[in-house]
Design a protein around this motif. Sequence first.
Motif, short mmCIF file in Angstrom:
data_model
loop_
_atom_site.label_atom_id
_atom_site.label_comp_id
_atom_site.label_asym_id
_atom_site.label_seq_id
_atom_site.Cartn_x
_atom_site.Cartn_y
_atom_site.Cartn_z
N ASN A 7 0.84 -1.20 0.00
CA ASN A 7 0.00 0.00 0.00
C ASN A 7 0.87 1.25 0.00
O ASN A 7 2.06 1.19 0.32
CB ASN A 7 -0.98 0.00 1.19
CG ASN A 7 -0.26 0.03 2.53
OD1 ASN A 7 0.43 0.98 2.83
ND2 ASN A 7 -0.42 -1.02 3.33
N ARG A 8 0.27 2.37 -0.36
CA ARG A 8 1.02 3.64 -0.47
C ARG A 8 1.50 4.16 0.87
O ARG A 8 2.54 4.79 0.97
CB ARG A 8 0.16 4.70 -1.13
CG ARG A 8 -0.06 4.46 -2.59
CD ARG A 8 -0.85 5.59 -3.18
NE ARG A 8 -1.09 5.32 -4.59
CZ ARG A 8 -1.65 6.17 -5.39
NH1 ARG A 8 -2.08 7.34 -4.94
NH2 ARG A 8 -1.82 5.86 -6.66
N ARG A 9 0.71 3.95 1.92
CA ARG A 9 1.08 4.47 3.24
C ARG A 9 2.37 3.85 3.76
O ARG A 9 3.07 4.44 4.57
CB ARG A 9 -0.05 4.21 4.25
CG ARG A 9 -1.27 5.09 3.96
CD ARG A 9 -2.40 4.74 4.89
NE ARG A 9 -2.96 3.46 4.40
CZ ARG A 9 -3.48 2.53 5.17
NH1 ARG A 9 -3.53 2.68 6.46
NH2 ARG A 9 -3.96 1.42 4.64
N ARG A 11 5.10 3.58 2.33
CA ARG A 11 6.26 4.35 1.89
C ARG A 11 6.87 5.14 3.06
O ARG A 11 8.09 5.23 3.20
CB ARG A 11 5.84 5.30 0.76
CG ARG A 11 6.95 6.23 0.26
CD ARG A 11 7.83 5.59 -0.79
NE ARG A 11 8.81 4.86 -0.16
CZ ARG A 11 9.85 4.15 -0.58
NH1 ARG A 11 10.16 3.97 -1.60
NH2 ARG A 11 10.67 3.53 0.03
#
Length: 80
Positions: A7-9, A11
Amino acid sequence: VHLVLSNRRLRRDIDKVEPLIRQSVYAAISRKRLRDFDKRGVKIEERIKREILTASNSFLLSGTGTITNIIFTEFVMSPS
Protein backbone atom coordinates in the motif's frame (compact mmCIF):
# COMPACT_ATOMS: atom_id res chain seq x y z
CA VAL A 1 16.55 -3.10 -6.47
CA HIS A 2 13.00 -1.76 -6.36
CA LEU A 3 10.52 -2.66 -3.65
CA VAL A 4 6.87 -3.38 -4.46
CA LEU A 5 4.72 -2.27 -1.52
CA SER A 6 1.31 -3.56 -0.46
CA ASN A 7 0.00 0.00 0.00
CA ARG A 8 1.02 3.64 -0.47
CA ARG A 9 1.08 4.47 3.24
CA LEU A 10 3.89 1.98 3.71
CA ARG A 11 6.26 4.35 1.89
CA ARG A 12 6.55 6.48 5.08
CA ASP A 13 7.51 3.47 7.15
CA ILE A 14 10.00 2.34 4.51
CA ASP A 15 11.65 5.77 4.62
CA LYS A 16 12.23 5.35 8.37
CA VAL A 17 13.98 1.99 8.04
CA GLU A 18 15.55 2.44 4.61
CA PRO A 19 19.16 2.25 5.91
CA LEU A 20 18.36 -1.10 7.54
CA ILE A 21 16.72 -2.39 4.38
CA ARG A 22 19.67 -1.29 2.27
CA GLN A 23 22.00 -3.05 4.67
CA SER A 24 19.95 -6.27 4.46
CA VAL A 25 20.01 -6.11 0.64
CA TYR A 26 23.76 -5.63 0.64
CA ALA A 27 24.27 -8.42 3.18
CA ALA A 28 22.11 -10.89 1.24
CA ILE A 29 23.98 -10.24 -1.97
CA SER A 30 27.50 -10.01 -0.55
CA ARG A 31 27.19 -13.38 1.22
CA LYS A 32 26.81 -15.18 -2.09
CA ARG A 33 29.76 -17.03 -3.55
CA LEU A 34 30.30 -18.52 -6.98
CA ARG A 35 29.21 -21.98 -5.78
CA ASP A 36 25.83 -20.51 -4.74
CA PHE A 37 25.11 -19.67 -8.37
CA ASP A 38 25.69 -23.23 -9.52
CA LYS A 39 22.71 -24.86 -7.75
CA ARG A 40 20.13 -26.42 -9.99
CA GLY A 41 16.40 -25.98 -9.68
CA VAL A 42 16.23 -22.58 -8.01
CA LYS A 43 17.48 -19.41 -9.62
CA ILE A 44 19.80 -17.41 -7.42
CA GLU A 45 17.72 -14.28 -8.09
CA GLU A 46 14.66 -15.96 -6.56
CA ARG A 47 16.57 -17.07 -3.48
CA ILE A 48 18.01 -13.59 -2.99
CA LYS A 49 14.53 -12.09 -3.44
CA ARG A 50 13.15 -14.33 -0.71
CA GLU A 51 16.01 -13.45 1.64
CA ILE A 52 15.56 -9.72 1.03
CA LEU A 53 11.78 -9.92 1.44
CA THR A 54 12.04 -11.78 4.72
CA ALA A 55 14.71 -9.48 6.16
CA SER A 56 13.10 -6.26 4.93
CA ASN A 57 9.61 -7.11 6.15
CA SER A 58 11.02 -7.85 9.60
CA PHE A 59 11.91 -4.14 9.93
CA LEU A 60 8.34 -2.97 9.29
CA LEU A 61 5.72 -2.36 11.94
CA SER A 62 3.10 -5.05 12.15
CA GLY A 63 -0.16 -4.16 10.42
CA THR A 64 1.20 -1.32 8.28
CA GLY A 65 1.69 -3.46 5.19
CA THR A 66 4.41 -5.53 3.61
CA ILE A 67 6.91 -5.52 0.83
CA THR A 68 5.32 -7.92 -1.63
CA ASN A 69 8.02 -8.23 -4.26
CA ILE A 70 11.56 -7.27 -5.15
CA ILE A 71 12.39 -6.20 -8.69
CA PHE A 72 16.00 -6.27 -9.81
CA THR A 73 16.55 -3.62 -12.48
CA GLU A 74 20.04 -4.97 -13.02
CA PHE A 75 21.63 -8.17 -11.83
CA VAL A 76 25.34 -8.30 -12.53
CA MET A 77 27.68 -10.99 -11.26
CA SER A 78 31.40 -10.59 -11.16
CA PRO A 79 34.07 -12.82 -9.68
CA SER A 80 35.66 -11.52 -6.50
